[in-house]
Design a protein around this motif. Structure first.
Motif, PDB file in Angstrom:
ATOM      1  N   MET A 121       0.806  -1.218   0.000  1.00 33.39           N
ATOM      2  CA  MET A 121       0.000   0.000   0.000  1.00 33.39           C
ATOM      3  C   MET A 121       0.837   1.265   0.000  1.00 33.39           C
ATOM      4  SD  MET A 121      -3.367  -0.355   2.426  1.00 33.39           S
ATOM      5  CE  MET A 121      -3.360   1.420   2.630  1.00 33.39           C
ATOM      6  N   GLY A 122       1.846   1.307   0.870  1.00 36.49           N
ATOM      7  CA  GLY A 122       2.652   2.515   0.990  1.00 36.49           C
ATOM      8  C   GLY A 122       3.338   2.878  -0.310  1.00 36.49           C
ATOM      9  N   ILE A 123       3.868   1.888  -1.011  1.00 38.79           N
ATOM     10  CA  ILE A 123       4.553   2.136  -2.276  1.00 38.79           C
ATOM     11  C   ILE A 123       3.553   2.547  -3.348  1.00 38.79           C
ATOM     12  CG2 ILE A 123       5.887   1.032  -4.103  1.00 38.79           C
ATOM     13  CD1 ILE A 123       7.218  -0.641  -1.930  1.00 38.79           C
ATOM     14  N   LEU A 275       2.031   2.909   6.912  1.00 39.39           N
ATOM     15  CA  LEU A 275       1.753   2.480   8.291  1.00 39.39           C
ATOM     16  C   LEU A 275       0.533   1.577   8.347  1.00 39.39           C
ATOM     17  CD1 LEU A 275       2.449   5.787  10.261  1.00 39.39           C
ATOM     18  CD2 LEU A 275       3.816   3.696  10.288  1.00 39.39           C
ATOM     19  N   VAL A 276      -0.530   1.950   7.619  1.00 39.75           N
ATOM     20  CA  VAL A 276      -1.736   1.116   7.590  1.00 39.75           C
ATOM     21  C   VAL A 276      -1.422  -0.232   6.939  1.00 39.75           C
ATOM     22  CG1 VAL A 276      -4.058   0.891   6.618  1.00 39.75           C
ATOM     23  CG2 VAL A 276      -3.338   3.057   7.640  1.00 39.75           C
ATOM     24  N   GLY A 277      -0.613  -0.215   5.878  1.00 37.03           N
ATOM     25  CA  GLY A 277      -0.230  -1.470   5.248  1.00 37.03           C
ATOM     26  C   GLY A 277       0.532  -2.373   6.205  1.00 37.03           C
ATOM     27  N   LEU A 278       1.367  -1.769   7.049  1.00 37.67           N
ATOM     28  CA  LEU A 278       2.137  -2.540   8.022  1.00 37.67           C
ATOM     29  C   LEU A 278       1.240  -3.131   9.099  1.00 37.67           C
ATOM     30  CD1 LEU A 278       4.860  -3.430   9.275  1.00 37.67           C
ATOM     31  CD2 LEU A 278       4.936  -1.196  10.423  1.00 37.67           C
ATOM     32  N   VAL A 279       0.331  -2.315   9.645  1.00 35.30           N
ATOM     33  CA  VAL A 279      -0.487  -2.743  10.775  1.00 35.30           C
ATOM     34  C   VAL A 279      -1.657  -3.628  10.327  1.00 35.30           C
ATOM     35  CG1 VAL A 279      -1.979  -1.943  12.654  1.00 35.30           C
ATOM     36  CG2 VAL A 279       0.148  -0.720  12.143  1.00 35.30           C
ATOM     37  N   VAL A 280      -2.337  -3.214   9.279  1.00 33.22           N
ATOM     38  CA  VAL A 280      -3.556  -3.916   8.855  1.00 33.22           C
ATOM     39  C   VAL A 280      -3.251  -5.119   7.972  1.00 33.22           C
ATOM     40  CG1 VAL A 280      -5.733  -3.673   7.590  1.00 33.22           C
ATOM     41  CG2 VAL A 280      -4.915  -1.811   9.052  1.00 33.22           C
ATOM     42  N   GLY A 282       0.106  -6.319   7.316  1.00 31.91           N
ATOM     43  CA  GLY A 282       1.379  -6.973   7.590  1.00 31.91           C
ATOM     44  C   GLY A 282       2.416  -6.780   6.493  1.00 31.91           C
ATOM     45  N   GLU A 283       2.335  -5.655   5.769  1.00 29.98           N
ATOM     46  CA  GLU A 283       3.272  -5.373   4.679  1.00 29.98           C
ATOM     47  C   GLU A 283       4.515  -4.677   5.246  1.00 29.98           C
ATOM     48  OE1 GLU A 283       0.007  -4.815   1.069  1.00 29.98           O
ATOM     49  OE2 GLU A 283       0.861  -3.065   2.055  1.00 29.98           O
ATOM     50  N   ARG A 288      15.190   1.117   2.356  1.00 26.27           N
ATOM     51  CA  ARG A 288      15.257   1.845   1.086  1.00 26.27           C
ATOM     52  C   ARG A 288      13.874   2.321   0.647  1.00 26.27           C
ATOM     53  NH1 ARG A 288      14.507   0.024  -4.003  1.00 26.27           N
ATOM     54  NH2 ARG A 288      14.454  -2.125  -3.261  1.00 26.27           N
ATOM     55  N   GLU A 289      12.850   1.505   0.878  1.00 32.02           N
ATOM     56  CA  GLU A 289      11.490   1.878   0.489  1.00 32.02           C
ATOM     57  C   GLU A 289      10.935   2.975   1.398  1.00 32.02           C
ATOM     58  OE1 GLU A 289      10.334  -2.517  -1.335  1.00 32.02           O
ATOM     59  OE2 GLU A 289      10.053  -2.081   0.798  1.00 32.02           O
ATOM     60  N   TRP A 290      11.252   2.916   2.693  1.00 31.33           N
ATOM     61  CA  TRP A 290      10.836   3.990   3.595  1.00 31.33           C
ATOM     62  C   TRP A 290      11.527   5.293   3.212  1.00 31.33           C
ATOM     63  CZ3 TRP A 290       6.817   4.181   6.639  1.00 31.33           C
ATOM     64  CH2 TRP A 290       6.263   3.003   7.157  1.00 31.33           C
TER      65      TRP A 290
END
Length: 307
Positions: A121-123, A275-280, A282-283, A288-290
């Motif tokens: 999602m973040g990307i 952040l939502v992709g990480l929490v919701v 698990g991405e 480098r992407e951050w």
């Protein structure tokens, strides 16, 4: 992504609303008055991204095009019921402009959801955000904008899967870039529609056109699963989280803060998506992407501030 307020150049997709009022804004106004306007914007941003996360979870059951149809149809139904658009007095040019607006909205959402199916999602949101960033840079004539363009370009270079096995998919990057291009067109068309058609009638026309355009592919790919009550309820939830709730919160925020400040806060959207992709979902993203997301966020905030 992409239904949001296009007040500043960097407001978003997954859809922006032209000027006008909806009853949900009045219903939420009393409670929202106790929250700082910056807090309302942040809540709206996370509402949109949680809606996108919920939509991505549906991909296990429905293909992206079917989820897009559910999401736009639900948004169109909710908007029509709440806004009660008036078509009387509209000319052919008004209707044609609304139809073009709707076609852009349909392609934007279809391409964004296809990208979302292939990218974190973040990307996905970071690449898509190049669209409104381009609009913000085009609206400014300062030399410093070259810096923001270079910074955003550096972020995209960091994201590109140069020779990586099992890395990001070029097809997903292409869909996200197409969504960003449509987002830029969406901002321009929303301003044109808002200038010619009062209230939310223009957006209502666009939503109905987008529903009609996405219906054939959405119904074909989704089939009988679209009639499942649980999926219909989830589709309505995506429409509320991605459209009505953030619209109400952001409209109240815009009454109490400068549009430029609003645009700068909206630049946090790619980071919120990550952040939502990480929490919701698990991405997990690599450093480098951050760093790439950070480049685009800073570029977007800088371009908005100087535009």
């Amino acid at each position: 992504m992409p239904l949001r307020i296009p007040a500043p150049a960097l407001s978003s997709p997954t859809g922006s609303y032209p000027s006008g009022r909806l009853r949900p804004g009045a219903l939420l106004r009393a409670g929202a008055g106790a929250v700082p306007p910056s807090g309302l914007v942040i809540l709206g941003i996370f509402s949109v991204q949680i809606g996108a996360g919920l939509a991505k979870n549906l991909f296990a059951t429905l293909p992206p095009s079917a989820v897009v149809f559910l999401r736009i149809a639900a948004g169109a139904a909710i908007l029509t019921l709440l806004a009660r658009p008036r078509l009387r007095g509209l000319g052919r040019r008004d209707l044609a402009l609304g139809a073009a607006f709707g076609a852009t909205l349909a392609v934007m959402n279809l391409s964004f959801y296809e990208a979302l199916a292939q990218l974190p999602m973040g990307i996905c949101v970071t690449i898509e955000f190049l669209g409104p960033l381009g609009v913000a840079v085009a609206a400014s004539r300062r030399r410093s904008d070259v810096l923001w363009v270079l910074l955003a370009a550096a972020g995209i270079v960091l994201l590109a899967p140069w020779g990586q096995a099992g890395g990001l998919r070029w097809a997903g990057i292409g869909f996200a870039a197409l969504a960003g291009l449509c987002w830029a067109g969406y901002i321009v068309l929303s301003a044109a529609v808002g200038g010619r058609i009062a209230g939310t009638t223009g957006l209502s026309i666009a939503m109905l056109v987008a529903t009609a355009l996405t219906a054939p592919v959405g119904i074909t790919t989704g089939g009988a699963d679209l009639l499942t009550p649980e999926l219909l309820l989830l589709g309505a939830g995506v429409g509320l989280l991605s459209s009505v709730i953030p619209y109400s919160l952001e409209l109240e925020a815009l009454r109490r803060m400068p549009k430029r400040v609003f645009g700068i806060l909206m630049s946090l959207e790619p980071a919120a998506a990550a952040l939502v992709g990480l929490v919701v979902l698990g991405e997990i993203l690599h450093l480098r992407e951050w760093a790439a997301i950070g480049c685009v966020v800073i570029a977007s905030a800088g371009a908005t501030r100087t535009s």
